[in-house]
Design a protein around this motif. Structure first.
Motif, PDB file in Angstrom:
ATOM      1  N   UNK A 141     -47.969 -88.218  -1.605  1.00  0.00           N
ATOM      2  CA  UNK A 141     -49.066 -87.678  -2.329  1.00  0.00           C
ATOM      3  C   UNK A 141     -48.671 -86.265  -2.706  1.00  0.00           C
ATOM      4  N   UNK A 142     -47.713 -85.506  -2.225  1.00  0.00           N
ATOM      5  CA  UNK A 142     -47.406 -84.489  -2.510  1.00  0.00           C
ATOM      6  C   UNK A 142     -45.982 -84.132  -2.318  1.00  0.00           C
ATOM      7  N   UNK A 143     -45.159 -83.138  -2.928  1.00  0.00           N
ATOM      8  CA  UNK A 143     -43.922 -82.832  -2.954  1.00  0.00           C
ATOM      9  C   UNK A 143     -43.581 -82.195  -1.605  1.00  0.00           C
ATOM     10  N   UNK A 144     -42.926 -82.716  -0.609  1.00  0.00           N
ATOM     11  CA  UNK A 144     -42.337 -81.866   0.545  1.00  0.00           C
ATOM     12  C   UNK A 144     -40.964 -81.497   0.656  1.00  0.00           C
ATOM     13  N   UNK A 145     -40.731 -80.241   0.822  1.00  0.00           N
ATOM     14  CA  UNK A 145     -39.456 -79.524   0.893  1.00  0.00           C
ATOM     15  C   UNK A 145     -38.725 -80.118   1.826  1.00  0.00           C
ATOM     16  N   UNK A 146     -37.855 -80.590   2.037  1.00  0.00           N
ATOM     17  CA  UNK A 146     -36.777 -81.030   3.242  1.00  0.00           C
ATOM     18  C   UNK A 146     -36.636 -80.024   4.165  1.00  0.00           C
ATOM     19  N   UNK A 147     -36.252 -80.237   5.371  1.00  0.00           N
ATOM     20  CA  UNK A 147     -36.355 -79.408   6.383  1.00  0.00           C
ATOM     21  C   UNK A 147     -34.907 -79.571   7.255  1.00  0.00           C
ATOM     22  N   UNK A 148     -34.132 -78.437   7.471  1.00  0.00           N
ATOM     23  CA  UNK A 148     -32.838 -78.761   8.311  1.00  0.00           C
ATOM     24  C   UNK A 148     -33.601 -78.426   9.768  1.00  0.00           C
ATOM     25  N   UNK A 149     -33.285 -79.481  10.522  1.00  0.00           N
ATOM     26  CA  UNK A 149     -34.080 -79.396  11.873  1.00  0.00           C
ATOM     27  C   UNK A 149     -32.953 -78.735  12.901  1.00  0.00           C
ATOM     28  N   UNK A 150     -31.717 -79.192  12.700  1.00  0.00           N
ATOM     29  CA  UNK A 150     -30.792 -78.713  13.546  1.00  0.00           C
ATOM     30  C   UNK A 150     -29.297 -78.454  12.903  1.00  0.00           C
TER      31      UNK A 150
END
Length: 204
Positions: free
Chosen positions: A86-95
């Motif tokens: 539904x909306x563009x979500x920026x990828x996340x570096x979790x570790x």
């Protein structure tokens, strides 16, 4: 004649006495099985302890939450929608530590969030027996699918991926605790971290 009759009378009394003496012996033999009842009762606590041992899980690892009916139906809904974002979500570096990088990419359909975990290895040795575990607040429902493998190749020459589906009907901020386990050059490694900086688009 009378004296003969009088001599026989004591013998009859003895017969009745022996008959009377047998009655209490028979009663004692009938009461003997009653002493076996406490032995039967003693087995009940052992059976309860065995059942308790089956219910208790001594493992200290973070167990993945079992999917509920709502989560399963939600997962089927996501499959039908084809993972509509539904909306563009920026990828996340979790570790990112010691050459191991865990990256999250997101797809969301209303209150259902799909996270694709990607684990890569920038060191010169493969990471084997890789296990990814996650824990979230109780207000969420989580389903962790099977990983693509358990070996992360060296020099970023491939990756292990795994899909996590979250149902957040109350649209609360997302927090997650991770446990990462793997082996490298004969050494067992275990890392833990907590992620509380998810993009707001993951729940808003």
């Amino acid at each position: 004649m009378r004296s003969a009759v009088l001599e026989r009378m004591p013998s009859m009394e003895r017969i009745t006495d022996t008959a009377n003496n047998k009655e209490p012996n028979d009663k004692k033999e009938e009461k003997a099985p009653a002493t076996e009842k406490p032995v039967v009762n003693l087995t009940q606590p052992n059976q309860a302890n065995d059942l308790l041992d089956l219910l208790v899980d001594p493992s200290p690892t973070i167990p993945p939450h079992q999917p509920t009916k709502d989560t399963t139906s939600g997962g089927a809904l996501l499959d039908l929608l084809g993972g509509i974002e539904l909306a563009g979500i920026t990828p996340l570096i979790a570790f990112n530590k010691n050459g191991l990088m865990i990256e999250f990419s997101f797809q969301r359909a209303d209150s259902l969030l799909s996270i694709t975990m990607r684990a890569s290895n920038s060191t010169g040795s493969d990471m084997t027996d890789f296990v990814f575990q996650a824990a979230i607040p109780k207000s969420f429902q989580i389903q962790i699918l099977s990983p693509s493998g358990n070996i992360i190749p060296a020099f970023n020459n491939g990756a292990v991926t795994q899909v996590i589906k979250l149902l957040n009907p109350q649209k609360q901020p997302l927090k997650m605790r991770l446990r990462l386990c793997y082996s490298q050059t004969g050494n067992a490694v275990q890392e833990t971290c907590e992620i509380s900086h998810f993009p707001p688009q993951c729940w808003q």
